[in-house]
Scaffold this motif. Structure first.
Motif, PDB file in Angstrom:
ATOM      1  N   UNK A   1       1.031  -1.189   0.121  1.00 52.77           N
ATOM      2  CA  UNK A   1      -0.526  -0.049  -0.155  1.00 52.77           C
ATOM      3  C   UNK A   1       1.210   0.862  -0.510  1.00 52.77           C
ATOM      4  N   UNK A   2       0.672   2.316  -0.847  1.00 50.20           N
ATOM      5  CA  UNK A   2       1.271   3.442  -0.921  1.00 50.20           C
ATOM      6  C   UNK A   2       0.910   4.979  -0.098  1.00 50.20           C
ATOM      7  N   UNK A   3       0.024   4.599  -0.195  1.00 54.18           N
ATOM      8  CA  UNK A   3      -0.997   5.808   0.997  1.00 54.18           C
ATOM      9  C   UNK A   3      -2.202   5.080   1.586  1.00 54.18           C
ATOM     10  N   UNK A   4      -2.787   6.269   2.810  1.00 51.59           N
ATOM     11  CA  UNK A   4      -3.999   5.653   3.420  1.00 51.59           C
ATOM     12  C   UNK A   4      -4.307   7.178   3.244  1.00 51.59           C
ATOM     13  N   UNK A   5      -6.089   7.574   2.280  1.00 54.87           N
ATOM     14  CA  UNK A   5      -6.140   9.041   2.204  1.00 54.87           C
ATOM     15  C   UNK A   5      -7.779   8.857   3.463  1.00 54.87           C
TER      16      UNK A   5
ATOM     17  N   UNK B   1      -9.514  15.819   6.734  1.00 55.61           N
ATOM     18  CA  UNK B   1      -9.038  15.402   5.480  1.00 55.61           C
ATOM     19  C   UNK B   1      -7.860  14.485   6.018  1.00 55.61           C
ATOM     20  N   UNK B   2      -7.135  13.524   5.493  1.00 53.44           N
ATOM     21  CA  UNK B   2      -5.298  12.860   6.275  1.00 53.44           C
ATOM     22  C   UNK B   2      -4.857  12.527   5.149  1.00 53.44           C
ATOM     23  N   UNK B   3      -3.985  12.232   4.394  1.00 48.62           N
ATOM     24  CA  UNK B   3      -3.243  10.992   4.063  1.00 48.62           C
ATOM     25  C   UNK B   3      -1.807  10.200   4.610  1.00 48.62           C
ATOM     26  N   UNK B   4      -1.689   9.416   4.968  1.00 49.46           N
ATOM     27  CA  UNK B   4      -0.608   9.098   5.684  1.00 49.46           C
ATOM     28  C   UNK B   4       0.497   7.729   5.189  1.00 49.46           C
TER      29      UNK B   4
ATOM     30  N   UNK C   1      -3.211  16.318  -2.195  1.00 46.26           N
ATOM     31  CA  UNK C   1      -3.083  15.314  -3.366  1.00 46.26           C
ATOM     32  C   UNK C   1      -2.682  13.808  -3.183  1.00 46.26           C
ATOM     33  N   UNK C   2      -3.462  13.184  -4.045  1.00 45.94           N
ATOM     34  CA  UNK C   2      -3.265  12.099  -3.425  1.00 45.94           C
ATOM     35  C   UNK C   2      -2.176  11.161  -4.058  1.00 45.94           C
ATOM     36  N   UNK C   3      -1.316  11.336  -4.555  1.00 50.39           N
ATOM     37  CA  UNK C   3       0.333  10.712  -4.344  1.00 50.39           C
ATOM     38  C   UNK C   3       0.489  10.931  -3.042  1.00 50.39           C
ATOM     39  N   UNK C   4       1.688   9.821  -2.802  1.00 47.30           N
ATOM     40  CA  UNK C   4       2.626   9.481  -1.613  1.00 47.30           C
ATOM     41  C   UNK C   4       3.463  11.090  -1.357  1.00 47.30           C
ATOM     42  N   UNK C   5       3.602  10.903   0.144  1.00 51.53           N
ATOM     43  CA  UNK C   5       4.148  11.879   0.782  1.00 51.53           C
ATOM     44  C   UNK C   5       6.025  11.919  -0.434  1.00 51.53           C
ATOM     45  N   UNK C   6       6.963  12.756   0.196  1.00 51.41           N
ATOM     46  CA  UNK C   6       8.414  13.362  -0.333  1.00 51.41           C
ATOM     47  C   UNK C   6       9.145  11.837   0.632  1.00 51.41           C
TER      48      UNK C   6
END
Length: 289
Positions: A52-56, A211-214, A136-141
């Motif tokens: 899994x790349x992200x959980x949004x 809203x959160x993105x891990x 944004x949807x993509x993974x963080x840096x």
């Protein structure tokens, strides 16, 4: 092509925070369990789709002590990722949508067609409510460094140790642990703005995430020492955004990044309020992006 029932649960009083609603770390723990059940039902695994790349996560309505919880899950191929797992968390009594989670995977492009066929009985279309809004949807840096963040003005807001109780079934610190570190420290981020503890108390306001993105970069295991360093990434009329970075303390290794969109809520009216003008000025001067 139907949603799969993946969780039946309940809001315990001890899971609620100072705003008298379910703390975000326990939304993530519910999504974790729903995901485990969904993987068992449909046969989804990392061998097929990668990690899994992200959980949004987006929060749509409050859950409070005693509320029933259900989660239904499915796979969408029209989401923001090559393969997106959608979890819909609802009030089990009213059916109202309380939160959504998008789990993003990027399998080999050549495998998408066979994956569509393999998971045809578990597919649905994306729902608009789950789509990324303020993040944004993509993974963080993943190349962010502790020294680089400190140079930009980010500050350490939490230090802790991973204990055995913080581990998931894979022996690594889980989503709930990452969220708990950030929620324990986040008041110190707010304290850097005019929306201090005194301001919130005086006006009867609370701190709320919408809203959160891990994004996990590397794992944490039992006994690891870690820290959270955070900074602001944007500000609007009623919301502002921040980014928490979890590092393993001994080696300054990036572990995870949590992007957050937050707002101030009137605790009596249970509604968002506009940020004071001085908050815009203060936050704009501290942006790390």
């Amino acid at each position: 092509m139907t949603l799969q029932a993946t969780l039946f649960s309940f809001v315990n009083r001890w899971e609620c925070d100072e705003n008298d609603h379910l703390n975000v770390q326990f939304y993530f723990s519910r999504f974790d369990e729903a995901d485990r059940q969904f993987r068992l039902l449909c046969g989804l695994n990392e061998t097929l789709v990668g990690a899994r790349r992200v959980r949004h996560v987006r929060f749509h309505s409050e859950l409070r002590t005693g509320d029933l919880i259900t989660v239904h899950s499915s796979i969408a191929f029209d989401g923001p990722h090559m393969l997106t797992v959608i979890h819909e968390l609802r009030d089990g009594a009213t059916g109202e949508l309380a939160a959504t989670a998008l789990d993003g995977y990027e399998p080999n492009a050549n495998s998408v067609k066979p994956l569509r066929q393999r998971f045809k009985d578990y597919q649905t279309s994306m729902i608009a409510e789950a789509g990324p809004k303020g993040i944004p949807a993509g993974p963080a840096n993943a190349r962010t460094t502790l020294s680089g963040l400190e140079a930009k003005g980010a500050r350490i807001i939490y230090r802790g140790t991973v204990l055995p109780r913080d581990l998931g079934i894979d022996g690594k610190a889980d989503d709930r642990y990452a969220l708990s570190c950030c929620t324990d420290g986040v008041a110190h981020v707010w304290q850097r703005t005019p929306m201090s503890h005194g301001y919130l108390t005086e006006n009867g306001y609370g701190r709320v995430a919408v809203e959160m993105k891990l994004t996990w970069a590397t794992p944490l295991k039992s006994g690891d020492m870690m820290l959270v360093i955070s900074g602001f990434t944007g500000v609007g009329a009623k919301t502002f955004s921040m980014r928490h970075h979890l590092f393993e303390s001994r080696t300054s290794r990036l572990v995870a990044t949590l992007d957050v969109v937050a707002l101030t809520m009137d605790l009596a009216k249970r509604s968002a309020v506009e940020l004071p003008p001085e908050a815009h000025q203060a936050i704009n001067k501290m942006l790390i992006d």
